[in-house]
Design a protein around this motif. Structure first.
Motif, PDB file in Angstrom:
ATOM      1  N   UNK A   1       0.806  -1.219   0.000  1.00  0.00           N
ATOM      2  CA  UNK A   1       0.000   0.000   0.000  1.00  0.00           C
ATOM      3  C   UNK A   1       0.834   1.261   0.000  1.00  0.00           C
ATOM      4  N   UNK A   2       2.154   1.122   0.195  1.00  0.00           N
ATOM      5  CA  UNK A   2       3.029   2.283   0.244  1.00  0.00           C
ATOM      6  C   UNK A   2       4.101   2.161  -0.829  1.00  0.00           C
TER       7      UNK A   2
ATOM      8  N   UNK B   1      -2.573   6.598   6.277  1.00  0.00           N
ATOM      9  CA  UNK B   1      -1.646   5.470   6.276  1.00  0.00           C
ATOM     10  C   UNK B   1      -2.049   4.411   7.303  1.00  0.00           C
ATOM     11  N   UNK B   2      -2.797   4.808   8.319  1.00  0.00           N
ATOM     12  CA  UNK B   2      -3.222   3.857   9.356  1.00  0.00           C
ATOM     13  C   UNK B   2      -4.079   2.718   8.794  1.00  0.00           C
TER      14      UNK B   2
ATOM     15  N   UNK C   1      -3.423   0.833   6.239  1.00  0.00           N
ATOM     16  CA  UNK C   1      -2.607  -0.298   5.796  1.00  0.00           C
ATOM     17  C   UNK C   1      -1.297  -0.456   6.584  1.00  0.00           C
ATOM     18  N   UNK C   2      -1.075   0.388   7.576  1.00  0.00           N
ATOM     19  CA  UNK C   2       0.181   0.359   8.324  1.00  0.00           C
ATOM     20  C   UNK C   2      -0.135   0.257   9.816  1.00  0.00           C
ATOM     21  N   UNK C   3       0.189  -0.880  10.410  1.00  0.00           N
ATOM     22  CA  UNK C   3      -0.151  -1.107  11.821  1.00  0.00           C
ATOM     23  C   UNK C   3       0.549  -0.121  12.750  1.00  0.00           C
ATOM     24  N   UNK C   4       1.761   0.324  12.398  1.00  0.00           N
ATOM     25  CA  UNK C   4       2.441   1.296  13.262  1.00  0.00           C
ATOM     26  C   UNK C   4       1.744   2.659  13.200  1.00  0.00           C
ATOM     27  N   UNK C   5       1.320   3.062  12.020  1.00  0.00           N
ATOM     28  CA  UNK C   5       0.574   4.322  11.902  1.00  0.00           C
ATOM     29  C   UNK C   5      -0.733   4.235  12.688  1.00  0.00           C
ATOM     30  N   UNK C   6      -1.393   3.081  12.664  1.00  0.00           N
ATOM     31  CA  UNK C   6      -2.615   2.894  13.443  1.00  0.00           C
ATOM     32  C   UNK C   6      -2.318   2.984  14.934  1.00  0.00           C
ATOM     33  N   UNK C   7      -1.223   2.385  15.354  1.00  0.00           N
ATOM     34  CA  UNK C   7      -0.829   2.437  16.769  1.00  0.00           C
ATOM     35  C   UNK C   7      -0.665   3.888  17.239  1.00  0.00           C
ATOM     36  N   UNK C   8      -0.046   4.716  16.407  1.00  0.00           N
ATOM     37  CA  UNK C   8       0.178   6.114  16.784  1.00  0.00           C
ATOM     38  C   UNK C   8      -1.101   6.943  16.662  1.00  0.00           C
ATOM     39  N   UNK C   9      -2.030   6.530  15.827  1.00  0.00           N
ATOM     40  CA  UNK C   9      -3.321   7.225  15.734  1.00  0.00           C
ATOM     41  C   UNK C   9      -4.109   7.088  17.022  1.00  0.00           C
TER      42      UNK C   9
ATOM     43  N   UNK D   1      -8.382   9.945  10.881  1.00  0.00           N
ATOM     44  CA  UNK D   1      -7.531  10.327   9.768  1.00  0.00           C
ATOM     45  C   UNK D   1      -6.090  10.479  10.241  1.00  0.00           C
ATOM     46  N   UNK D   2      -5.149  10.094   9.382  1.00  0.00           N
ATOM     47  CA  UNK D   2      -3.740  10.314   9.673  1.00  0.00           C
ATOM     48  C   UNK D   2      -3.066  10.955   8.472  1.00  0.00           C
ATOM     49  N   UNK D   3      -2.084  11.775   8.765  1.00  0.00           N
ATOM     50  CA  UNK D   3      -1.214  12.352   7.752  1.00  0.00           C
ATOM     51  C   UNK D   3       0.190  12.373   8.334  1.00  0.00           C
ATOM     52  N   UNK D   4       1.160  12.161   7.485  1.00  0.00           N
ATOM     53  CA  UNK D   4       2.556  12.289   7.901  1.00  0.00           C
ATOM     54  C   UNK D   4       3.243  13.174   6.867  1.00  0.00           C
ATOM     55  N   UNK D   5       3.940  14.204   7.347  1.00  0.00           N
ATOM     56  CA  UNK D   5       4.654  15.137   6.475  1.00  0.00           C
ATOM     57  C   UNK D   5       6.152  14.943   6.668  1.00  0.00           C
ATOM     58  N   UNK D   6       6.872  14.753   5.576  1.00  0.00           N
ATOM     59  CA  UNK D   6       8.324  14.607   5.672  1.00  0.00           C
ATOM     60  C   UNK D   6       9.021  15.948   5.808  1.00  0.00           C
ATOM     61  N   UNK D   7       8.550  16.948   5.139  1.00  0.00           N
ATOM     62  CA  UNK D   7       9.245  18.236   5.109  1.00  0.00           C
ATOM     63  C   UNK D   7       8.271  19.374   5.359  1.00  0.00           C
TER      64      UNK D   7
END
Length: 161
Positions: free
Chosen positions: A48-49, A63-64, A66-74, A96-102
């Protein structure tokens, strides 16, 4: 984590936001950042990524799913009590989750336009300042009505902004 202090509750009611420092230990922040960097550079695979190039880093969205770590942090336990206090005793639901790199790509906006009756919990996984991803909030705007495109048109309340 305990709920908000009396002062934090007052700040939230007045300004519409509250900053809680030290919610996560450095290791917890590093764990997620390392996960995301490895996904970004392709050294870690996740269904998924897709790895990104430098020009397309931007952000991830939901991302949560399809990503268990993103779900954990949500659904961090440390967020439950403070968010419950912001919702006057009601439990928050992570949607909802979003992650920004920059830094954030977000321009001026109102989250309630997209997610009515929401509260955003922004987790800074590293020290931030004006040069690397600060977030801007208009204090007290939570008590105002939702602004629409018409407010900024020629005859609108905020024409010329």
């Amino acid at each position: 984590m305990a709920g908000l202090t009396v002062q934090q509750k007052s700040d939230f009611e007045e300004h519409g936001f509250v900053a809680i420092e030290g919610l996560l230990a450095d290791q917890e922040c590093d764990r997620f950042v390392d996960h995301m960097v490895r996904l970004l550079d392709g050294s870690k695979q996740l269904e998924g990524f897709a790895p990104r190039t430098v020009g397309e880093r931007g952000r991830t969205h939901n991302q949560h799913v399809y990503d268990s770590l993103a779900l954990e942090y949500l659904i961090l336990p440390q967020l439950r009590a403070p968010l419950r206090d912001c919702f006057n005793g009601d439990e928050a639901e992570g949607i909802q989750t979003m992650y920004f790199w920059e830094g954030s790509e977000q321009r001026r906006h109102q989250d309630q336009y997209y997610l009515p009756a929401c509260i955003s919990a922004w987790l800074a996984f590293m020290d931030v300042d004006e040069s690397n991803g600060t977030i801007y909030v208009q204090p007290g705007s939570h008590r105002n009505r939702l602004l629409t495109k018409a407010d900024f048109e020629e005859s609108g309340e905020f024409a010329g902004w």
